[in-house]
Enzyme design. Structure first.
Site, PDB file in Angstrom:
ATOM      1  N   GLY A 131      16.333 -11.593 -14.694  1.00 55.11           N
ATOM      2  CA  GLY A 131      15.088 -12.001 -14.261  1.00 55.11           C
ATOM      3  C   GLY A 131      14.292 -12.990 -14.652  1.00 55.11           C
ATOM      4  N   GLY A 197      15.959   2.456 -43.773  1.00 53.31           N
ATOM      5  CA  GLY A 197      14.564   2.901 -43.009  1.00 53.31           C
ATOM      6  C   GLY A 197      14.373   4.440 -42.764  1.00 53.31           C
ATOM      7  CB  VAL A 200      11.119   7.859 -35.204  1.00 49.13           C
ATOM      8  CG1 VAL A 200      11.568   9.138 -34.122  1.00 49.13           C
ATOM      9  CG2 VAL A 200       9.581   7.957 -35.345  1.00 49.13           C
ATOM     10  CB  ILE A 201      15.295   5.152 -34.865  1.00 52.48           C
ATOM     11  CG1 ILE A 201      14.519   5.097 -33.477  1.00 52.48           C
ATOM     12  CG2 ILE A 201      16.818   4.810 -34.682  1.00 52.48           C
ATOM     13  CD1 ILE A 201      14.645   3.723 -33.091  1.00 52.48           C
ATOM     14  CD  GLU A 220      10.509   3.631 -45.465  1.00 56.86           C
ATOM     15  OE1 GLU A 220      11.463   3.721 -44.415  1.00 56.86           O
ATOM     16  OE2 GLU A 220       9.892   2.597 -45.603  1.00 56.86           O
ATOM     17  CB  VAL A 254      17.977  -2.897 -48.189  1.00 53.15           C
ATOM     18  CG1 VAL A 254      19.284  -3.488 -48.078  1.00 53.15           C
ATOM     19  CG2 VAL A 254      18.092  -1.238 -48.278  1.00 53.15           C
ATOM     20  NE  ARG A 288      14.083  -0.446 -29.803  1.00 51.71           N
ATOM     21  CZ  ARG A 288      15.119  -0.723 -29.195  1.00 51.71           C
ATOM     22  NH1 ARG A 288      16.205  -0.424 -30.448  1.00 51.71           N
ATOM     23  NH2 ARG A 288      15.438  -1.293 -28.261  1.00 51.71           N
ATOM     24  CG  HIS A 460       2.683  38.928 -28.859  1.00 53.27           C
ATOM     25  ND1 HIS A 460       2.928  38.293 -30.127  1.00 53.27           N
ATOM     26  CD2 HIS A 460       3.482  40.007 -29.282  1.00 53.27           C
ATOM     27  CE1 HIS A 460       3.566  38.962 -30.871  1.00 53.27           C
ATOM     28  NE2 HIS A 460       3.840  40.169 -30.455  1.00 53.27           N
TER      29      HIS A 460
END
Ligand code: FAD
Ligand code: AMP
Length: 484
Positions: A131, A197, A200-201, A220, A254, A288, A460
């Site tokens: 699109g 890195g 999270v990923i 990191e 890196v 990203r 509980h």
């Protein structure tokens, strides 16, 4: 009469066209259809086997396949490490990676085909191909077979998502240097795996392959682990990852990666100077970037910022009349649930309904073991704001349910204001943290005080009692732990 015939402008005219069918785009389309608008959703995603599929990064190459592998590998890990403690003897357990990957692919297929079924039920027109927004809310649609049509709409919603960032110093070179999608599709367990890195990923992917036996080194650049999270939470998580022999090297930037003789030589700089590490596979997980390739023709009026994000206001309106943008292609955290909420909100606003996204209360989850989840402000952020606050903690070691599950690592932590007791942030590292955080999200959505949580009955024995007890501990009234 078909849906096409009902449309005032004919078959190529819609109330709403959504470009992008990921977790931001497809919910936009479904909600718009629920609002009795005519809707088309255009998506160009193609899987490696060439098949087209809705669902975007999340369903095809992100959230869902990663969680499928995290679940399988965690089972294997627990079988090896915990079953004997439970009194269950197992011998001869083996990993069948091909079957593990097949299961993952089956889940992805079922979920992406589910979107097609949801579209059909809601009356959304699915269009698979590219699109491109033209001026005047017209959209050029190019199907995967190359045929082209011009469509028009009263409103266009851009939901083109994001793509992995490539490092110039470690350019993708499959099968040795791969992005997160490549890392989810490895067909053999590498002996040595490098991950660039510790976000999270990177942590989720590193965990998957570590549990299957790879020696994993995570590089990191930043000196602090999970610098964006509550630092008490980050420290506790790091302690557990180290116990799992995830070799996390902080302050390690890196600067190069070369494929030589079937291995990857990685160069990085840390406080001691230039360092080298050799791995069999290298995953680049450094974040990203927004994706908008060939999305905007000249003269649409839609603007991008310096990072390539589509510029929007608080309600996701772009600078062009009737054009909106949601999800990873706009500002804010790159999370599926954030995009979904923006999308349904936009679809409601288009239909003249009320809508609001509460950006202050977006939960974050890292699906490692122990799991990590939080919502709201970290203790560091509250401290920096100058507002007087109190902290309540509860260790899972004191939870009967967590002990019964053999999952007693970690804690629940609540940060609340001293003046009016409002809950400002909740941080959990421990079993099912991603599920437990939902209670904190709901509480904060309703501006609850820590006393509201204290007075709420929790079943509980459940893990959720940890959140209850952390709230009680904020006022030094915990029952099941020492009120330090
Ligand atoms: P996307 O999912 O990227 O979808 C955009 C879609 O638009 C794609 O299908 C793309 O092909 C299509 N498109 C783009 N341009 C065009 C065009 N011009 N024409 C037609 N189609 C187009 N988030 C979480 O919340 N929880 C998690 O557990 C989680 N795990 C993750 C794990 C991994 C390994 C990765 C990589 C990401 C993870 N994420 C997670 C992030 C999550 O996947 C994204 O935040 C989410 O997919 C963003 O949704 P979106 O709809 O904005 O974009
Ligand atoms: P996220 O944005 O959460 O996916 O995390 C990406 C991580 O990669 C961040 O913590 C960055 O600091 C880290 N990072 C980015 N570039 C490099 C690099 N060249 N070397 C090591 N780490 C990096």
């Amino acid at each position: 009469m078909t849906n096409d015939d009902k449309r005032p402008g004919g078959a190529d005219s819609f109330d709403v066209i959504v470009i992008g069918g990921g977790p931001a785009g497809y919910p936009t389309a479904i909600r718009a259809a629920q609002n009795k608008l005519t809707v088309a959703c255009i998506d160009e995603w193609k899987n490696r086997d060439g098949s087209a599929a809705f669902g975007g990064t999340c369903l095809n190459a992100g959230c869902i396949p990663s969680k499928a592998l995290l679940e399988s590998t965690e089972l294997y890990h627990r079988l090896q490490e915990e079953f004997a403690t439970h009194g269950i003897k197992v011998s001869g357990a083996q990993v069948d990676l091909a079957q593990m990957q097949k299961r993952k692919a089956g889940i992805v297929r079922a979920m992406t085909q589910g979107i097609v079924a949801l579209f059909k039920a809601a009356g959304v027109t699915p269009l698979q191909g590219h699109g491109r927004l033209l001026p005047g809310r017209r959209v050029e649609f190019t199907a995967h077979d190359g045929t082209r049509r011009e469509l028009s709409a009263r409103h266009v919603v851009l939901a083109s998502g994001s793509a992995p960032i490539e490092l110039r110093s470690a350019a993708f070179q499959a099968p040795h240097i791969v992005d997160s999608w490549g890392a989810l599709d490895l067909d053999a367990v590498p002996k040595r795996l490098g991950v660039i890195g510790a976000g999270v990923i990177g942590l989720e992917l590193g965990s998957v392959w570590r549990r299957l036996g790879a020696e994993v080194v995570v590089l990191e650049a930043l000196p602090d682990f999970l610098a964006f999270a509550d630092q008490q939470l980050a420290k506790e998580a790091l302690r557990h990852f180290k116990k799992q022999s995830l070799d996390i090297r902080l302050g390690a930037k890196v600067s190069g990666a070369t494929v030589k003789g079937g291995a990857v030589e990685v160069t990085y700089a840390d406080a001691k100077g230039e360092q080298h590490v050799t791995v069999d596979r290298l995953v680049v997980a450094v974040g990203r970037r927004p994706y908008s390739k060939d999305l905007l023709a000249a003269g649409t009026g839609v603007e991008l910022d310096e990072r390539g994000l589509i510029k929007v206001d608080h309600s996701c309106r772009t600078a062009a009349e009737g054009v909106w943008a949601v999800g990873d292609c706009v500002r804010g955290p790159m999370l599926a649930h954030k995009g979904k909420e923006e999308g349904v909100n936009v679809a409601d606003l288009i239909a003249g309904r009320y809508g609001e996204v509460n950006y202050k209360v977006i939960p974050s989850v890292i699906y490692t073991a122990p799991e990590i989840a939080w919502v709201g402000l970290t203790e560091e952020q509250v401290k920096a704001s100058g507002r007087e606050y109190k902290v309540g903690m509860f260790p899972f070691l004191a939870s009967g349910r967590a002990r019964a599950m053999e999952q007693a690592a970690g804690f629940a932590k609540i940060v609340a204001a001293r003046d009016d007791d409002e809950i400002l942030g909740v941080h959990i590292v421990g079993p099912m943290a991603g599920e437990l955080i939902a209670e904190a999200v709901l509480a904060m959505e309703y501006s609850a005080s820590s006393e509201d949580l204290q007075r709420t009955i929790h079943a509980h024995p459940t893990l959720a009692e940890a959140v209850h007890e952390a709230a009680l501990n904020a006022d030094k009234r915990a029952i099941d732990s020492l009120n330090r």
